[in-house]
Design a protein around this motif. Sequence first.
Motif, short mmCIF file in Angstrom:
data_model
loop_
_atom_site.label_atom_id
_atom_site.label_comp_id
_atom_site.label_asym_id
_atom_site.label_seq_id
_atom_site.Cartn_x
_atom_site.Cartn_y
_atom_site.Cartn_z
N SER A 1 4.72 13.51 5.87
CA SER A 1 5.33 13.01 7.03
C SER A 1 6.93 12.57 6.69
CB SER A 1 4.65 11.37 7.22
OG SER A 1 5.32 10.32 6.51
N LYS A 2 7.55 12.26 7.75
CA LYS A 2 8.98 11.76 7.54
C LYS A 2 9.13 10.27 7.38
CE LYS A 2 11.00 16.12 9.20
NZ LYS A 2 11.27 16.47 7.75
N PHE A 3 8.05 9.42 7.56
CA PHE A 3 8.03 7.87 7.41
C PHE A 3 9.11 7.56 6.25
CE2 PHE A 3 3.71 7.63 9.14
CZ PHE A 3 4.33 7.44 10.42
N SER A 4 9.97 6.47 6.43
CA SER A 4 10.85 5.98 5.18
C SER A 4 9.90 5.20 4.48
CB SER A 4 11.80 4.94 5.87
OG SER A 4 11.18 3.75 6.41
N ILE A 5 10.33 4.93 3.29
CA ILE A 5 9.58 4.28 2.26
C ILE A 5 9.11 2.93 2.79
CG2 ILE A 5 9.80 3.30 -0.21
CD1 ILE A 5 10.21 6.08 -0.18
N GLY A 6 10.07 2.15 3.57
CA GLY A 6 9.63 0.90 4.09
C GLY A 6 8.82 1.02 5.15
N GLU A 7 8.57 2.16 5.94
CA GLU A 7 7.61 2.34 7.01
C GLU A 7 6.34 2.72 6.12
OE1 GLU A 7 9.95 4.15 10.55
OE2 GLU A 7 9.41 5.58 8.96
N ILE A 8 6.37 3.35 5.12
CA ILE A 8 4.94 3.54 4.34
C ILE A 8 4.41 2.23 3.87
CG2 ILE A 8 3.82 4.79 2.63
CD1 ILE A 8 5.85 7.08 3.11
N ALA A 9 5.34 1.41 3.20
CA ALA A 9 4.96 0.03 2.90
C ALA A 9 4.01 -0.53 3.77
CB ALA A 9 6.25 -0.35 2.13
N LEU A 10 4.59 -0.82 4.98
CA LEU A 10 4.15 -1.44 5.96
C LEU A 10 2.88 -1.01 6.46
CD1 LEU A 10 5.24 -3.77 7.65
CD2 LEU A 10 5.97 -2.38 9.57
N GLU A 11 2.96 0.44 6.67
CA GLU A 11 1.81 1.09 7.04
C GLU A 11 0.31 0.76 6.20
OE1 GLU A 11 -0.11 3.60 9.87
OE2 GLU A 11 1.92 2.86 9.83
N LEU A 12 0.65 0.68 4.82
CA LEU A 12 -0.33 0.34 3.89
C LEU A 12 -0.50 -0.88 3.37
CD1 LEU A 12 0.42 3.72 1.64
CD2 LEU A 12 -1.52 3.26 3.45
N ALA A 13 0.02 -1.88 4.32
CA ALA A 13 0.02 -3.54 4.00
C ALA A 13 0.54 -3.90 2.62
CB ALA A 13 -1.55 -4.04 4.34
N PHE A 14 1.52 -3.31 2.16
CA PHE A 14 2.00 -3.72 1.09
C PHE A 14 2.90 -4.97 1.36
CE2 PHE A 14 0.94 0.32 -0.73
CZ PHE A 14 0.38 -0.18 -2.12
N SER A 15 3.20 -6.11 0.45
CA SER A 15 3.91 -7.24 1.20
C SER A 15 5.37 -6.85 1.09
CB SER A 15 3.70 -8.31 0.09
OG SER A 15 4.03 -7.98 -1.28
N SER A 16 5.95 -5.88 0.47
CA SER A 16 7.15 -5.35 0.86
C SER A 16 7.72 -4.01 0.07
CB SER A 16 8.33 -6.45 -0.17
OG SER A 16 7.97 -6.19 -1.47
N SER A 17 8.71 -3.42 0.41
CA SER A 17 9.00 -2.04 -0.10
C SER A 17 9.03 -2.34 -1.56
CB SER A 17 10.46 -1.56 0.54
OG SER A 17 10.54 -1.60 1.58
N GLN A 18 9.55 -3.11 -2.14
CA GLN A 18 9.69 -3.22 -3.45
C GLN A 18 8.33 -3.18 -4.15
OE1 GLN A 18 11.63 -5.35 -1.19
NE2 GLN A 18 13.52 -4.03 -1.50
N HIS A 19 7.60 -4.31 -3.61
CA HIS A 19 6.30 -4.15 -4.22
C HIS A 19 5.38 -2.78 -4.04
CE1 HIS A 19 1.85 -5.54 -3.83
NE2 HIS A 19 1.84 -5.15 -5.14
N PHE A 20 5.50 -2.09 -3.05
CA PHE A 20 5.13 -0.81 -2.87
C PHE A 20 5.83 0.30 -3.94
CE2 PHE A 20 5.95 3.45 -0.66
CZ PHE A 20 4.72 4.20 -0.92
N SER A 21 7.03 0.00 -4.27
CA SER A 21 7.72 1.01 -4.97
C SER A 21 7.35 0.77 -6.30
CB SER A 21 9.13 0.94 -4.81
OG SER A 21 9.65 1.55 -3.58
N SER A 22 7.20 -0.47 -6.84
CA SER A 22 6.82 -0.58 -8.26
C SER A 22 5.52 -0.38 -8.44
CB SER A 22 7.16 -2.11 -8.61
OG SER A 22 6.34 -2.93 -8.16
N ALA A 23 4.44 -0.56 -7.51
CA ALA A 23 3.15 0.03 -7.74
C ALA A 23 3.21 1.54 -7.81
CB ALA A 23 2.20 -0.56 -6.60
N PHE A 24 3.90 2.03 -6.83
CA PHE A 24 3.68 3.77 -6.97
C PHE A 24 4.34 4.05 -8.41
CE2 PHE A 24 5.03 7.81 -5.89
CZ PHE A 24 4.17 8.31 -5.07
N THR A 25 5.53 3.53 -8.79
CA THR A 25 6.09 4.04 -9.90
C THR A 25 5.13 3.78 -10.94
OG1 THR A 25 7.94 3.46 -8.98
CG2 THR A 25 8.29 3.89 -11.27
N LYS A 26 4.50 2.70 -11.03
CA LYS A 26 3.47 2.26 -12.36
C LYS A 26 2.41 3.37 -12.25
CE LYS A 26 1.03 -1.57 -14.40
NZ LYS A 26 -0.31 -2.16 -13.82
N ALA A 27 1.84 3.53 -10.87
CA ALA A 27 0.74 4.66 -11.11
C ALA A 27 1.09 6.18 -11.20
CB ALA A 27 0.29 4.57 -9.52
#
Lengths: 313, 313
Positions: A249-275
């Motif tokens: 998709s062309k969703f932004s990082i922020g849009e994806i974080a929202l779409e997947l119910a992460f509390s914030s883009s930062q939280h999503f990015s750090s979980a993704f990077t850890k994984a």
Amino acid sequence: MNLLERYGIREGDQASLHKSLPVIGRRVITQVLEEAIFPHSMPFFQAIYVEKGELEWWVDGHFYHLSPGDLILVKPYETQSSLMGRLPLGERYFLQFNLYEKHDDISPEEFSFITKTLSEFIPRVISPGEEFKRPFLKLIEAHRNQDEMSTMISKAQFYEIFTCLYQAQQSYLKSVKVEHSAALSMINTVDHYILQHFDQVITSSNLARLFNLSEVHFRRKFQAVSSMSPIKYVASKKLQEARRLLTESKFSIGEIALELAFSSSQHFSSAFTKAFSLSPREYRNEVKNAQTQLPLKKVSDVAAAIASKFPGK
Amino acid sequence: MNLLERYGIREGDQASLHKSLPVIGRRVITQVLEEAIFPHSMPFFQAIYVEKGELEWWVDGHFYHLSPGDLILVKPYETQSSLMGRLPLGERYFLQFNLYEKHDDISPEEFSFITKTLSEFIPRVISPGEEFKRPFLKLIEAHRNQDEMSTMISKAQFYEIFTCLYQAQQSYLKSVKVEHSAALSMINTVDHYILQHFDQVITSSNLARLFNLSEVHFRRKFQAVSSMSPIKYVASKKLQEARRLLTESKFSIGEIALELAFSSSQHFSSAFTKAFSLSPREYRNEVKNAQTQLPLKKVSDVAAAIASKFPGK
């Protein structure tokens, strides 16, 4: 002295004797290898069998601890690596199953039976023990001394290995007192629920309610079936969906974080990077580059290409 | 308590799991069986592996002594039996290879490789040892516990068994310092000579001259290759030809004796009876009856039919 004996499809490899086993090999590590196995995925089932030493193997954001006699099975397109890319001391055998390209050696009935069994394989880690080592050793020996019997030997060992996996799964399910069909149905129900509720926070108790089980009972059963806690499982599914959205998709990082119910883009990015050891942005770019640089069938090489770009990791 | 565990094609048998192994089984004899295995032949390769006890096995007029770990291979249409039909104490595994009917499980290339290898198999008796027992045990276990994995297990074991046979042949040839092609060529030359000289008395020195070898040297080499002395080999070929003439021609016993350079009808009849436990006349009648009573594919049953008619033997 570290040793890698490998037969397969990479450049310089001697070809594999059995088309459904595109890669087989043995790795003996007597000095810790740094910067060795970076996160990568491939279009094959992979099995790693630990002969000596301990191994932590990382699959889609989850670490599994393997001892001698253990075997870990990684499904196609799951991301895997060793701990921080580091290969600890030990001796391991590995192979890849290719079940997406039919060939004459396997009848259509067998082909679909094997594919179905591996796709629906329940435990991540099994302990087939010595029984498994034998066909592996024969297979490697057949690759070493190639003669008119080699392909026949490799065929027999392909069936032996598959039989060992199947039987080890049966023993595992018996030991945790779960039936294969019940386990599959539990996972399917959970998967379906997660898919329908990607945009919500999903708890263990939400999932337990699907089966009319207490949270404690559900958690124990689910852990046996998936080798993960329900919460880790939900997180892993959401991150897999994130990977899909990042590439398709062309969703932004922020849009994806929202779409997947992460509390914030930062939280999503750090979980993704850890994984996955890559930030969402890096991942999106790397996959894009890899897709344009390499033909699809050589996705195993994508790993090498990605790894070579992160020498500092 | 005697025990026979058998899977195959006879009435009452549970069918074999692998079409190329029409019969497999295990025989445990704790009390000598009298009137057990009378002279018979079948359209399959047969292998008998001795696990415990000693066994004398008779093939086309020649006795072979087998000890634990030995395996005897009988080619299609060779006449075989135990000593005077008596089965001594011991434990044995047996199986039959059917390589005359192709089927989907085996590719045409493999099929012709296996057929060629077995048809040109050099030693009569090999000692594959423990390595051979394992696939045999797995095969029998697969027959006992039939489930969705059984045919795959039996396929793997079919390849394993064939590989064991092939490798045991290689070891044998190495131990007697004979190359497979040289051995085959020696046998072919001898066979051709015998065919051209059926109506003459053939001596070892006649045959030695074909290879420019001394009689002693030739005899030693030929024995290694054929597991028989040249004289016994010639006699066995002549008696095989006699069997053919008895079933396919209308020559009298006296004419056949003359045709094959026996000194008299009496001499021919006694040699034939010693080799096949039936006089030439009995053999001609029995084959005629058997052919009209039974469909060709069940020649293994002909043996049972013949045996049942000779309860006194």
